[in-house]
Write a protein that holds these residues in place. Structure first.
Motif, short mmCIF file in Angstrom:
data_model
loop_
_atom_site.label_atom_id
_atom_site.label_comp_id
_atom_site.label_asym_id
_atom_site.label_seq_id
_atom_site.Cartn_x
_atom_site.Cartn_y
_atom_site.Cartn_z
N ASP A 181 0.94 -1.26 -0.13
CA ASP A 181 0.20 0.02 -0.01
C ASP A 181 0.89 1.42 -0.04
OD1 ASP A 181 -2.53 -1.15 -0.10
OD2 ASP A 181 -2.11 -1.92 2.17
N VAL A 182 1.88 1.29 -0.88
CA VAL A 182 2.85 2.54 -0.89
C VAL A 182 2.36 3.27 -1.94
CG1 VAL A 182 4.49 1.21 0.29
CG2 VAL A 182 4.35 1.05 -2.43
N THR A 183 2.62 4.54 -1.92
CA THR A 183 2.30 5.61 -3.06
C THR A 183 3.53 6.44 -3.16
OG1 THR A 183 0.17 5.58 -2.17
CG2 THR A 183 0.79 7.36 -3.67
N CYS A 184 3.35 7.10 -4.56
CA CYS A 184 4.45 8.11 -4.95
C CYS A 184 3.69 9.29 -5.31
CB CYS A 184 5.40 7.78 -5.73
SG CYS A 184 6.87 8.97 -6.00
N LEU A 202 -3.13 -8.31 -8.59
CA LEU A 202 -3.19 -7.26 -7.83
C LEU A 202 -2.99 -6.01 -8.33
CD1 LEU A 202 0.44 -8.97 -6.33
CD2 LEU A 202 -1.80 -8.92 -5.39
N HIS A 203 -3.29 -4.98 -7.69
CA HIS A 203 -3.62 -3.71 -8.49
C HIS A 203 -2.38 -2.83 -8.72
CE1 HIS A 203 -7.91 -3.76 -7.35
NE2 HIS A 203 -7.88 -3.48 -6.26
N THR A 204 -2.24 -2.21 -9.74
CA THR A 204 -1.38 -1.25 -9.84
C THR A 204 -2.25 0.25 -10.51
OG1 THR A 204 0.21 -2.90 -10.94
CG2 THR A 204 0.58 -0.36 -11.63
N LEU A 205 -1.86 1.30 -9.65
CA LEU A 205 -2.68 2.61 -9.75
C LEU A 205 -2.10 3.58 -10.16
CD1 LEU A 205 -4.09 1.73 -6.09
CD2 LEU A 205 -5.08 0.63 -8.14
N THR A 206 -2.79 4.42 -10.96
CA THR A 206 -2.44 5.71 -11.32
C THR A 206 -3.42 6.79 -11.25
OG1 THR A 206 -1.00 4.53 -13.46
CG2 THR A 206 -1.20 7.13 -13.32
N TRP A 207 -3.39 7.59 -10.34
CA TRP A 207 -4.50 8.53 -9.94
C TRP A 207 -4.09 9.91 -10.26
CZ3 TRP A 207 -4.81 5.89 -4.27
CH2 TRP A 207 -5.36 4.89 -4.45
N PHE A 208 -5.13 10.45 -10.72
CA PHE A 208 -4.96 12.27 -10.68
C PHE A 208 -6.00 13.07 -9.85
CE2 PHE A 208 -3.34 10.48 -14.59
CZ PHE A 208 -2.42 11.37 -15.06
N TYR A 209 -5.23 14.08 -8.98
CA TYR A 209 -6.12 14.43 -7.95
C TYR A 209 -6.27 15.97 -8.26
CZ TYR A 209 -6.33 10.67 -4.52
OH TYR A 209 -6.64 9.47 -3.76
N ASP A 229 -4.14 18.69 -10.41
CA ASP A 229 -2.82 19.18 -10.11
C ASP A 229 -1.64 18.08 -9.40
OD1 ASP A 229 -4.06 18.88 -7.27
OD2 ASP A 229 -3.98 21.13 -6.88
N GLU A 230 -2.13 16.89 -9.45
CA GLU A 230 -1.28 15.86 -8.65
C GLU A 230 -1.44 14.55 -9.32
OE1 GLU A 230 -0.11 15.37 -4.35
OE2 GLU A 230 -2.11 14.57 -4.44
N ILE A 231 -0.14 13.75 -9.49
CA ILE A 231 -0.59 12.58 -9.95
C ILE A 231 -0.02 11.59 -8.90
CG2 ILE A 231 1.85 12.61 -11.13
CD1 ILE A 231 0.75 10.71 -13.36
N ARG A 232 -0.54 10.40 -8.73
CA ARG A 232 -0.04 9.37 -7.76
C ARG A 232 0.20 8.21 -8.30
NH1 ARG A 232 -3.61 10.88 -2.38
NH2 ARG A 232 -3.49 13.12 -2.55
#
Length: 217
Positions: free
Chosen positions: A63-66, A91-98, A177-180
Motif C-alpha cells: 500500500d505504497v504511493t508516490c 494485484l492492483h497497479t494504480l495511477t491516480w490524478f487528484y 494538479d497531482e499524480i499518484r
C-alpha cells in the motif's frame, strides 16, 4: 493550461524521491506528500527500448504511493498520456490524478481481476483485459470540470470511451494538479513511463505544413 511531462530520461537510476526533471511541475517527486523508498528510477523494463533508457519501477512495499504536484490544469478538453505495466493480474497497479487540494478525481487501475478499470463516479468499471509484463499507453481527457465533471479514457490505440463522471461527484472538481503512483501489496512489480501532455494542437493547417516541408511556397 496543460498537463506536465516527464520521461525520466534525465535521471540516474536509484531512488525517485526528490528528483525534479520534466516540465510543467510545481515540485519534485515526493516534495509535499512523499514518495516511498520502494519507488526507483530503473533501466529495465522501459516502454520504448532502445530509445528509452529509464522508467519508474516498484518491486517492494505494501500500500505504497508516490506523489508529485504539477501546475494546475483548469481547462476542459486537455489530455494526459502515460505508460504503465504490471507483473500480475491479481494485484492492483494504480495511477491516480487528484485536484482541488487532495480530492480524488481521475482514477485508473490495472485491477486485481486482470482488467483495465477506472472509476465512474464511485463505481469501479472494467474497460478490457490486460496482459502481464506489457506496457500500455493510457490517455485521459478532461472533458469538463464543474458542474459537468466528466472525462474520457483510451487504452492503447483504441477509441476514446464515452463521457464518464469523475470520481465522487459530490465533490466540486475545478482543476487537476497531482499524480499518484501506487501498488497495493508486497511481491508485486509495477512500472510507469513517459508522462506527457497529449492535447492535440488545434488550428494547424496540415496542407500548409506539408507544402512548407516540401519546400513549396
Amino acid at each position: 493550461m496543460a498537463f506536465p511531462n516527464d520521461d525520466f530520461e534525465s535521471y540516474a537510476t536509484g531512488d525517485l524521491n526528490t528528483l525534479n526533471g520534466g516540465t510543467g511541475w510545481s515540485e519534485a517527486w515526493g516534495a509535499t506528500n512523499g514518495c516511498n523508498v520502494a519507488f526507483d528510477v530503473v533501466s529495465t523494463p522501459v516502454q520504448n527500448p532502445p530509445t528509452g533508457t529509464r522508467a519508474v519501477g516498484i518491486t517492494s512495499g505494501s500500500d505504497v504511493t508516490c506523489f508529485r504536484k504539477f501546475t494546475a490544469n483548469t481547462t476542459a478538453n486537455q489530455e494526459v498520456s502515460f505508460y504503465t505495466r504490471s507483473n500480475s493480474t491479481t494485484l492492483h497497479t494504480l495511477t491516480w490524478f487528484y485536484g482541488n487540494t487532495g480530492q480524488a478525481q481521475l482514477l485508473y487501475y490495472m485491477r486485481s481481476n486482470g482488467q483495465h478499470s477506472s472509476y465512474v463516479n464511485t463505481t469501479l468499471t472494467d474497460l478490457g483485459a490486460y496482459s502481464v509484463d506489457t506496457f500500455y499507453r493510457i490517455r485521459i481527457k478532461v472533458v469538463a470540470y464543474s458542474p459537468t465533471e466528466t472525462y474520457q479514457i483510451q487504452i492503447e490505440a483504441g477509441g476514446y470511451s464515452a463521457d464518464k463522471a469523475m470520481y465522487d461527484t459530490t465533490q466540486v472538481h475545478t482543476n487537476t494538479d497531482e499524480i499518484r503512483f501506487a501498488v497495493d501489496t508486497t511481491s508485486h512489480t509495477g512500472n510507469w513511463d513517459d508522462i506527457s501532455d497529449a492535447t492535440p494542437v488545434v488550428g494547424t493547417d496540415n496542407r500548409l505544413l506539408y507544402l512548407t516541408l516540401m519546400g513549396v511556397g
